[in-house]
Scaffold this motif. Structure first.
Motif, PDB file in Angstrom:
ATOM      1  N   PHE A  83       0.867  -1.189   0.000  1.00 40.61           N
ATOM      2  CA  PHE A  83       0.000   0.000   0.000  1.00 40.61           C
ATOM      3  C   PHE A  83       0.898   1.231   0.000  1.00 40.61           C
ATOM      4  O   PHE A  83       1.867   1.297   0.756  1.00 40.61           O
ATOM      5  CB  PHE A  83      -0.916   0.001   1.229  1.00 40.61           C
ATOM      6  N   GLY A  84       0.601   2.185  -0.851  1.00 40.69           N
ATOM      7  CA  GLY A  84       1.391   3.407  -0.902  1.00 40.69           C
ATOM      8  C   GLY A  84       2.302   3.422  -2.120  1.00 40.69           C
ATOM      9  O   GLY A  84       2.015   2.793  -3.141  1.00 40.69           O
ATOM     10  N   SER A  85       3.425   4.150  -2.032  1.00 38.21           N
ATOM     11  CA  SER A  85       4.336   4.286  -3.156  1.00 38.21           C
ATOM     12  C   SER A  85       5.758   3.936  -2.754  1.00 38.21           C
ATOM     13  O   SER A  85       6.124   4.013  -1.581  1.00 38.21           O
ATOM     14  CB  SER A  85       4.288   5.717  -3.712  1.00 38.21           C
ATOM     15  N   LYS A  86       6.556   3.559  -3.753  1.00 41.71           N
ATOM     16  CA  LYS A  86       7.938   3.165  -3.514  1.00 41.71           C
ATOM     17  C   LYS A  86       8.728   3.404  -4.791  1.00 41.71           C
ATOM     18  O   LYS A  86       8.275   3.059  -5.884  1.00 41.71           O
ATOM     19  CB  LYS A  86       7.996   1.680  -3.117  1.00 41.71           C
ATOM     20  N   ASP A  87       9.905   3.982  -4.649  1.00 41.81           N
ATOM     21  CA  ASP A  87      10.773   4.194  -5.805  1.00 41.81           C
ATOM     22  C   ASP A  87      11.562   2.924  -6.093  1.00 41.81           C
ATOM     23  O   ASP A  87      12.234   2.373  -5.216  1.00 41.81           O
ATOM     24  CB  ASP A  87      11.741   5.352  -5.537  1.00 41.81           C
ATOM     25  N   ILE A  88      11.475   2.460  -7.348  1.00 43.06           N
ATOM     26  CA  ILE A  88      12.206   1.268  -7.797  1.00 43.06           C
ATOM     27  C   ILE A  88      12.961   1.656  -9.055  1.00 43.06           C
ATOM     28  O   ILE A  88      12.363   1.848 -10.117  1.00 43.06           O
ATOM     29  CB  ILE A  88      11.253   0.092  -8.078  1.00 43.06           C
ATOM     30  N   LEU A  89      14.293   1.799  -8.937  1.00 46.38           N
ATOM     31  CA  LEU A  89      15.124   2.323 -10.025  1.00 46.38           C
ATOM     32  C   LEU A  89      14.550   3.670 -10.466  1.00 46.38           C
ATOM     33  O   LEU A  89      14.371   4.554  -9.634  1.00 46.38           O
ATOM     34  CB  LEU A  89      15.207   1.300 -11.162  1.00 46.38           C
ATOM     35  N   ASN A  90      14.256   3.832 -11.742  1.00 44.96           N
ATOM     36  CA  ASN A  90      13.720   5.124 -12.187  1.00 44.96           C
ATOM     37  C   ASN A  90      12.195   5.133 -12.251  1.00 44.96           C
ATOM     38  O   ASN A  90      11.595   6.039 -12.837  1.00 44.96           O
ATOM     39  CB  ASN A  90      14.295   5.492 -13.565  1.00 44.96           C
ATOM     40  N   PHE A  91      11.576   4.120 -11.646  1.00 38.69           N
ATOM     41  CA  PHE A  91      10.119   4.046 -11.589  1.00 38.69           C
ATOM     42  C   PHE A  91       9.622   4.353 -10.180  1.00 38.69           C
ATOM     43  O   PHE A  91      10.334   4.134  -9.198  1.00 38.69           O
ATOM     44  CB  PHE A  91       9.624   2.642 -11.984  1.00 38.69           C
ATOM     45  N   THR A  92       8.407   4.830 -10.092  1.00 40.80           N
ATOM     46  CA  THR A  92       7.700   4.933  -8.823  1.00 40.80           C
ATOM     47  C   THR A  92       6.515   3.984  -8.886  1.00 40.80           C
ATOM     48  O   THR A  92       5.640   4.139  -9.745  1.00 40.80           O
ATOM     49  CB  THR A  92       7.202   6.365  -8.555  1.00 40.80           C
ATOM     50  N   ALA A  93       6.525   2.976  -8.020  1.00 45.53           N
ATOM     51  CA  ALA A  93       5.428   2.004  -7.975  1.00 45.53           C
ATOM     52  C   ALA A  93       4.397   2.475  -6.960  1.00 45.53           C
ATOM     53  O   ALA A  93       4.736   2.796  -5.817  1.00 45.53           O
ATOM     54  CB  ALA A  93       5.955   0.631  -7.596  1.00 45.53           C
ATOM     55  N   VAL A  94       3.156   2.535  -7.388  1.00 45.59           N
ATOM     56  CA  VAL A  94       2.058   2.991  -6.534  1.00 45.59           C
ATOM     57  C   VAL A  94       1.038   1.870  -6.425  1.00 45.59           C
ATOM     58  O   VAL A  94       0.630   1.289  -7.440  1.00 45.59           O
ATOM     59  CB  VAL A  94       1.396   4.260  -7.109  1.00 45.59           C
ATOM     60  N   SER A  95       0.627   1.555  -5.201  1.00 42.88           N
ATOM     61  CA  SER A  95      -0.298   0.449  -4.969  1.00 42.88           C
ATOM     62  C   SER A  95      -1.398   0.893  -4.010  1.00 42.88           C
ATOM     63  O   SER A  95      -1.096   1.403  -2.926  1.00 42.88           O
ATOM     64  CB  SER A  95       0.469  -0.746  -4.382  1.00 42.88           C
ATOM     65  N   TYR A  96      -2.643   0.699  -4.400  1.00 49.74           N
ATOM     66  CA  TYR A  96      -3.747   1.087  -3.528  1.00 49.74           C
ATOM     67  C   TYR A  96      -5.045   0.390  -3.972  1.00 49.74           C
ATOM     68  O   TYR A  96      -5.116  -0.141  -5.086  1.00 49.74           O
ATOM     69  CB  TYR A  96      -3.932   2.613  -3.503  1.00 49.74           C
ATOM     70  N   PRO A  97      -6.065   0.393  -3.113  1.00 48.61           N
ATOM     71  CA  PRO A  97      -7.318  -0.304  -3.447  1.00 48.61           C
ATOM     72  C   PRO A  97      -8.006   0.315  -4.652  1.00 48.61           C
ATOM     73  O   PRO A  97      -7.952   1.526  -4.860  1.00 48.61           O
ATOM     74  CB  PRO A  97      -8.173  -0.143  -2.182  1.00 48.61           C
ATOM     75  N   SER A  98      -8.658  -0.527  -5.412  1.00 56.00           N
ATOM     76  CA  SER A  98      -9.488  -0.059  -6.514  1.00 56.00           C
ATOM     77  C   SER A  98     -10.947  -0.053  -6.053  1.00 56.00           C
ATOM     78  O   SER A  98     -11.242  -0.264  -4.874  1.00 56.00           O
ATOM     79  CB  SER A  98      -9.296  -0.970  -7.718  1.00 56.00           C
ATOM     80  N   LEU A  99     -11.860   0.167  -6.979  1.00 55.46           N
ATOM     81  CA  LEU A  99     -13.269   0.319  -6.610  1.00 55.46           C
ATOM     82  C   LEU A  99     -13.815  -0.919  -5.909  1.00 55.46           C
ATOM     83  O   LEU A  99     -14.568  -0.820  -4.934  1.00 55.46           O
ATOM     84  CB  LEU A  99     -14.109   0.637  -7.851  1.00 55.46           C
TER      85      LEU A  99
END
Length: 204
Positions: A161-177
């Protein structure tokens, strides 16, 4: 008890929204992908935001040795989770309808809520374990071998849950509808217990 039972039925029925809408989604943001790359995680599989997203994510992951994203037949969860959610929703609706005829049925509302909470926690633990394996169990023959300052292989595990920087990407994870509907449904079933308990005391 009619009010409490109605709330219980509605709360349980909201779980069925997971058969229409995704439970969770993970998005990768980077300058070279201004619109981002994303995947919606449903009860029975993973679907990209667009028809090319899954292919593009797998293509990027190939360079660092990550597995391809699982398809429906690759994980037992995609078969079991729909059965569990569907069964719990139907059970909750039946328990809620039972409350229209029996004053003490509100106790079963809480029993259902506790069971569903335990199943939900187990599901999140399983989901996190899959992401850990997905992001850390890398192919040793990968084209790119990235390490930290101590020489250890980097972990590409997305956040639960939340965001995390992975190399030059930012991975964002959170609930959908679907996940939001699940949360609302769970909250309603929890409330139905206290409403039923209060109404039961008044009628005594």
């Amino acid at each position: 008890m009619k009010l409490a039972s109605t709330i219980m039925v509605i709360g349980s029925a909201l779980l069925l929204g997971l058969f229409i809408y995704p439970l969770w989604h993970v998005e990768l943001e980077a300058p070279q992908y201004p619109r981002g790359l994303g995947m919606n995680i449903h009860l029975d599989g993973i679907v990209g935001y667009t028809k090319h997203d899954i292919r593009n994510i797998d293509g990027l992951n190939h360079y660092i040795g990550m597995k391809t994203l699982p398809k429906k037949g690759d994980m037992w969860e995609f078969t079991v989770f729909p059965l569990v959610v569907g069964g719990m929703s139907v059970l909750g609706i039946i328990i809620g309808l039972f409350g229209f005829f029996k004053r003490s049925a509100y106790k079963w509302f809480m029993a259902w809520f506790v069971l569903m909470t335990v199943l939900g926690i187990l599901g999140m633990i399983d989901f996190n374990a899959w992401m850990t394996d997905y992001g850390t169990n890398l192919d040793p023959n990968a084209i790119m071998k990235m390490t930290d300052d101590f020489g250890n292989p980097l972990s590409y595990k997305p956040p639960l849950f939340g965001s995390k920087d992975i190399l030059n990407f930012t991975a964002v994870s959170y609930p959908s509808l679907g996940g939001i509907l699940l949360g609302i449904g769970m909250a309603l079933t929890f409330i139905s217990y206290f409403v039923g308990k209060k109404l039961s005391k008044k009628s005594n």
